[in-house]
Structures are given as C-alpha cells and as structure tokens.
Design a protein around this motif. Structure first.
Motif, PDB file in Angstrom:
ATOM      1  N   GLN A 398       0.830  -1.207   0.000  1.00 27.83           N
ATOM      2  CA  GLN A 398       0.000   0.000   0.000  1.00 27.83           C
ATOM      3  C   GLN A 398       0.866   1.259   0.000  1.00 27.83           C
ATOM      4  O   GLN A 398       0.551   2.238  -0.691  1.00 27.83           O
ATOM      5  CB  GLN A 398      -0.930  -0.014   1.206  1.00 27.83           C
ATOM      6  CG  GLN A 398      -2.054  -1.028   1.112  1.00 27.83           C
ATOM      7  CD  GLN A 398      -2.932  -1.073   2.346  1.00 27.83           C
ATOM      8  OE1 GLN A 398      -2.651  -0.425   3.346  1.00 27.83           O
ATOM      9  NE2 GLN A 398      -4.005  -1.839   2.282  1.00 27.83           N
ATOM     10  N   LYS A 399       1.953   1.232   0.754  1.00 22.38           N
ATOM     11  CA  LYS A 399       2.866   2.375   0.768  1.00 22.38           C
ATOM     12  C   LYS A 399       3.501   2.582  -0.615  1.00 22.38           C
ATOM     13  O   LYS A 399       3.763   3.717  -1.022  1.00 22.38           O
ATOM     14  CB  LYS A 399       3.955   2.172   1.833  1.00 22.38           C
ATOM     15  CG  LYS A 399       3.472   2.403   3.257  1.00 22.38           C
ATOM     16  CD  LYS A 399       3.064   3.854   3.485  1.00 22.38           C
ATOM     17  CE  LYS A 399       2.715   4.150   4.920  1.00 22.38           C
ATOM     18  NZ  LYS A 399       2.245   5.552   5.107  1.00 22.38           N
ATOM     19  N   ALA A 400       3.733   1.502  -1.333  1.00 26.71           N
ATOM     20  CA  ALA A 400       4.278   1.631  -2.682  1.00 26.71           C
ATOM     21  C   ALA A 400       3.266   2.280  -3.615  1.00 26.71           C
ATOM     22  O   ALA A 400       3.623   3.119  -4.452  1.00 26.71           O
ATOM     23  CB  ALA A 400       4.696   0.259  -3.215  1.00 26.71           C
ATOM     24  N   VAL A 401       1.986   1.914  -3.489  1.00 28.19           N
ATOM     25  CA  VAL A 401       0.938   2.562  -4.290  1.00 28.19           C
ATOM     26  C   VAL A 401       0.895   4.057  -3.974  1.00 28.19           C
ATOM     27  O   VAL A 401       0.831   4.900  -4.882  1.00 28.19           O
ATOM     28  CB  VAL A 401      -0.435   1.917  -4.036  1.00 28.19           C
ATOM     29  CG1 VAL A 401      -1.525   2.674  -4.806  1.00 28.19           C
ATOM     30  CG2 VAL A 401      -0.436   0.454  -4.436  1.00 28.19           C
ATOM     31  N   GLN A 402       0.942   4.400  -2.700  1.00 29.49           N
ATOM     32  CA  GLN A 402       0.929   5.804  -2.315  1.00 29.49           C
ATOM     33  C   GLN A 402       2.124   6.543  -2.895  1.00 29.49           C
ATOM     34  O   GLN A 402       2.013   7.703  -3.326  1.00 29.49           O
ATOM     35  CB  GLN A 402       0.915   5.925  -0.790  1.00 29.49           C
ATOM     36  CG  GLN A 402      -0.373   5.439  -0.148  1.00 29.49           C
ATOM     37  CD  GLN A 402      -0.331   5.533   1.368  1.00 29.49           C
ATOM     38  OE1 GLN A 402       0.413   6.319   1.937  1.00 29.49           O
ATOM     39  NE2 GLN A 402      -1.141   4.717   2.027  1.00 29.49           N
TER      40      GLN A 402
END
Length: 415
Positions: A398-402
C-alpha cells in the motif's frame, strides 16, 4: 491529497496474479521465453480496459502497454511505471498457493506444505518492521512471485486510483509490464519510441522507503575447456578430462570474489552453469561490479586461474568470451538528478523515511536508462525473492501505491 483514506485493491490483485505461472526460461530463444507469461498479460489488459484505460494492449512479444491520460492543463513530462511479469527460473512457480498471515506478531511462520520452511525474524530482519501487518507467503513448495507481481499489483492499483480520483492531478502516465526480466531479456523488445516517456520508475525493490539509483554493471562469460579424450581402459598418460579441469577451475575461484563472500560495493565472479564431457566442458559465469573497469579485471581472474590449471594438462586448451549484459544506471541518472529527487520526495510524502541506496543486482531500469529512459528503482516490498521463503506485506505494498500516486502529483506540481 491524502492517500491514506483510499480503498486499495492491491491485495486481491496480488493474490490473483501470483497464482498464474509466469516463470521465464533462459534456454528458450523466443520472446517471451514462455507463452504462459502472456496469461498474466491478457488478464492485466482485461482489467485495465475494465477500469477505462482504453489503449491497454498486449503485443506479440508479451509486453503490456497502457496510458493514463493527463488531467491537468500543465505541460508535464510523461513518466512511465514499469514492472516485470515473469518469475525466476531458480524455484518453481507452478501451483503457487498464497497465504495471508494476518496481524503478524513476531512469531515464526511455518509454511504448511513443507514445515522445514520457516520464516524467522532472526533470518528475515525486516520482519521486525512488520508487527501488526499482514504478511503474504507461499505454502512452502514454490516461490511466491512477489518479485515482481508485487510491483505489478501496485501499478495496477495506482492506475485504478488515478482513474477514480480525479483530484489526484497528474500528467500523462505510461504503463509498461515486461516479460523475461529474470533471465536478463526484459527490455529486449520494448518500444521506447512508443512509450514516449521522459522518465521511468521500476517498482521492483525491497524494503519500504528504499529507492535505488545505482546497480551493478554486468557481463556474462563463457569458458570452454577442450580436453583430450581417450578410452578409459587405456587412458593413462593420454586422457585429460575437461570435466575435471573445469572442476579444478571452479574450486580455485577465490572466496573473496564470490557472491557468498562479498557485500556492499564489492563485485564478484559467479559460475552459474556447468556442462560437458571428457573432451569438452563449458562453464558459464556472471561477472558483476559497480565499476565498469573492474569487469575486465574479474574476467582476467578467470583467465589466470584457467591458465594455471592448464599447466598440468599440456594437451588441453580453452576459450574465454565475455558479453555485456547491462551497465550501472547511475551513469545516466546522475545526468538527470531530479528524477531520483522526485522519487525521494514522493516516498517522504507517503509517510516514510527515504533510503537512497545501491542494489547488488540489476533491474529493467538498468537497461532502460541506457536506452533513453532514465529509470531508478523504487521499493515494491518484496523479500527473500527467488526462494520458497519469499514474502511481502500488504501494508508495504500500500505504501508503494501511495508513493506512485505522490510521484504523479510531484511531477505535476513541479511542471
């Protein structure tokens, strides 16, 4: 825009993707090296079209291209996000059964289909950063495929967010999914002109917050040993076995120039394959270093050892050939510092401390950078890749998507 409040679809995407066998094959001359890689490509195109990405398509070489149109009046440079669809041939990718270990609390994770496969915090130190997170592993008999289906799922989810949240301002975004990265042929047939991008980012790194602007430079080497064959019953004084000569050469390679004996900025010489018979044997090597000049020095180590061993075998000979594979992308990225700087800023805006580092390996971005698309590498959250203990956390993905979303916004703001 606050990206913490978005509803993410990447876990479900990732669980779908890893169950599709996309293992590449270094012995195959085709592109893609295995047709099954297209199975994932077709699914990605279908999902992109369903999102509303109207130009998504899979070409005959197995590359997926797509475009997210600009939603700003600014003249923003086109950026590309790239991940590879194949998994490594080092470990089976057939019949992957992903398991979600929810709310990890530091315990050993025993993989049920082979209870000798145990993820321990002492052996996987980044698990210390995962308390309370959801860890995904395979079941113990295959790799997981987080390398690089984590990156694929992240880019796909980012596309979904960009299309469904027009408040995220961005320029034109190009998407590229490649085959055969794991066998060093990931961008052999990519159409750079068709991409039309100024900068790229591969999503293929490890720990959350990491960004890499430097890779190994890489050569491949092939050593052919020509021995002397003779009937084994009458071999005394006549036979010079190429197999045994090859064995002596491999045994004489210095530990301090091996992958298992090096770290940080140290290069290595690594035999990756050996085959042959009495009359002729062949050893394949990969040669790695961060400095191009040292590649020749490392090849000379192979040559020196071979010539020393062959002093015992006067009837035998050898041929050593080397072939460039990729070069350190820092040579290109240093000429375009803002590309890496924007990546660092995006990681910071996503709530992490950025870690700029080198990678002891290569990515599609290594070659893309020298093909005219400067391309640093951003974390995807994957760990212990190419083996049965491979894992990734949902929260890191999820942090990578952000990070992808903030990168789009940073480029728009700076335009």
């Amino acid at each position: 825009m606050n990206t913490d409040n978005l509803t993410y679809s990447l876990k479900e995407r990732f669980l779908r993707y890893v169950q599709i066998d996309t293992q590449s094959d270094p012995e195959s001359p085709t592109c893609p090296s295995t047709e099954k890689q297209k199975d994932l490509g077709h699914l990605l195109v279908k999902e992109l079209l369903e999102m509303g990405v109207t130009d998504a398509h899979l070409d005959e070489q197995g590359y997926v291209y797509a475009t997210i149109p600009s939603n700003t009046d600014k003249d923003v440079p086109v950026i590309c996000f790239c991940s590879h669809m194949d998994t490594a041939p080092d470990c089976s990718g057939t019949g992957v059964k992903p398991i979600v270990h929810r709310n990890y609390q530091g315990q050993d994770l025993v993989l049920p289909d082979d209870n000798t496969q145990v993820l321990r915090m002492s052996e996987h130190p980044d698990l210390k950063n995962q308390i309370g997170n959801d860890i995904i592993t395979a079941s113990g008999t295959t790799l997981l495929g987080a390398d690089n289906k984590a990156g694929v799922a992240e880019i796909m989810d980012a596309c979904y967010q960009l299309i469904n949240h027009p408040k995220i301002k961005h320029g034109k975004i190009r998407i590229l999914f490649t085959p055969d990265e794991e066998i060093g042929r990931g961008v052999d047939k990519v159409n750079i002109a068709k991409l039309g991008a100024y900068a790229g980012y591969t999503m293929d790194g490890e720990s959350a917050g990491h960004i890499e602007n430097e890779t190994f430079s890489a050569d491949g080497a092939k050593l052919i040993i020509n021995g002397v064959s003779a009937h084994p019953g009458f071999a005394k004084g006549n036979m010079e076995s190429a197999i045994k000569i090859a064995g002596q050469i491999v045994a004489a390679l210095p530990f301090e120039l091996s992958p298992e004996g090096t770290s940080d900025k140290q290069g290595f010489v690594h035999p990756v394959g050996i085959k042959g018979h009495v009359e002729q044997a062949e050893i394949e090597f990969i040669i790695r270093d961060f400095e191009d000049d040292k590649l020749k020095e490392h090849a000379d180590v192979i040559r020196t050892i071979t010539e020393k061993v062959l002093q015992q075998f006067p009837g035998s000979s050898y041929q050593l050939t080397t072939k460039p594979q990729y070069r350190n992308m820092k040579q290109v990225l240093d000429k375009h510092p803002q590309i890496t700087e924007y990546g660092i800023e995006a990681i910071r805006r996503a709530g992490m401390t950025p870690h700029l580092q080198s990678i002891r390996g290569g990515t599609d971005g290594s070659r893309l950078s020298f093909m005219g698309l400067p391309c640093p590498n951003i974390f995807a959250g994957e760990h212990a890749f190419h083996g049965r203990q491979e894992w990734v956390s949902v929260q890191d993905m999820q942090k990578a998507v952000q990070t992808i979303l903030h990168l789009c916004m940073v480029w728009e703001e700076k335009a």
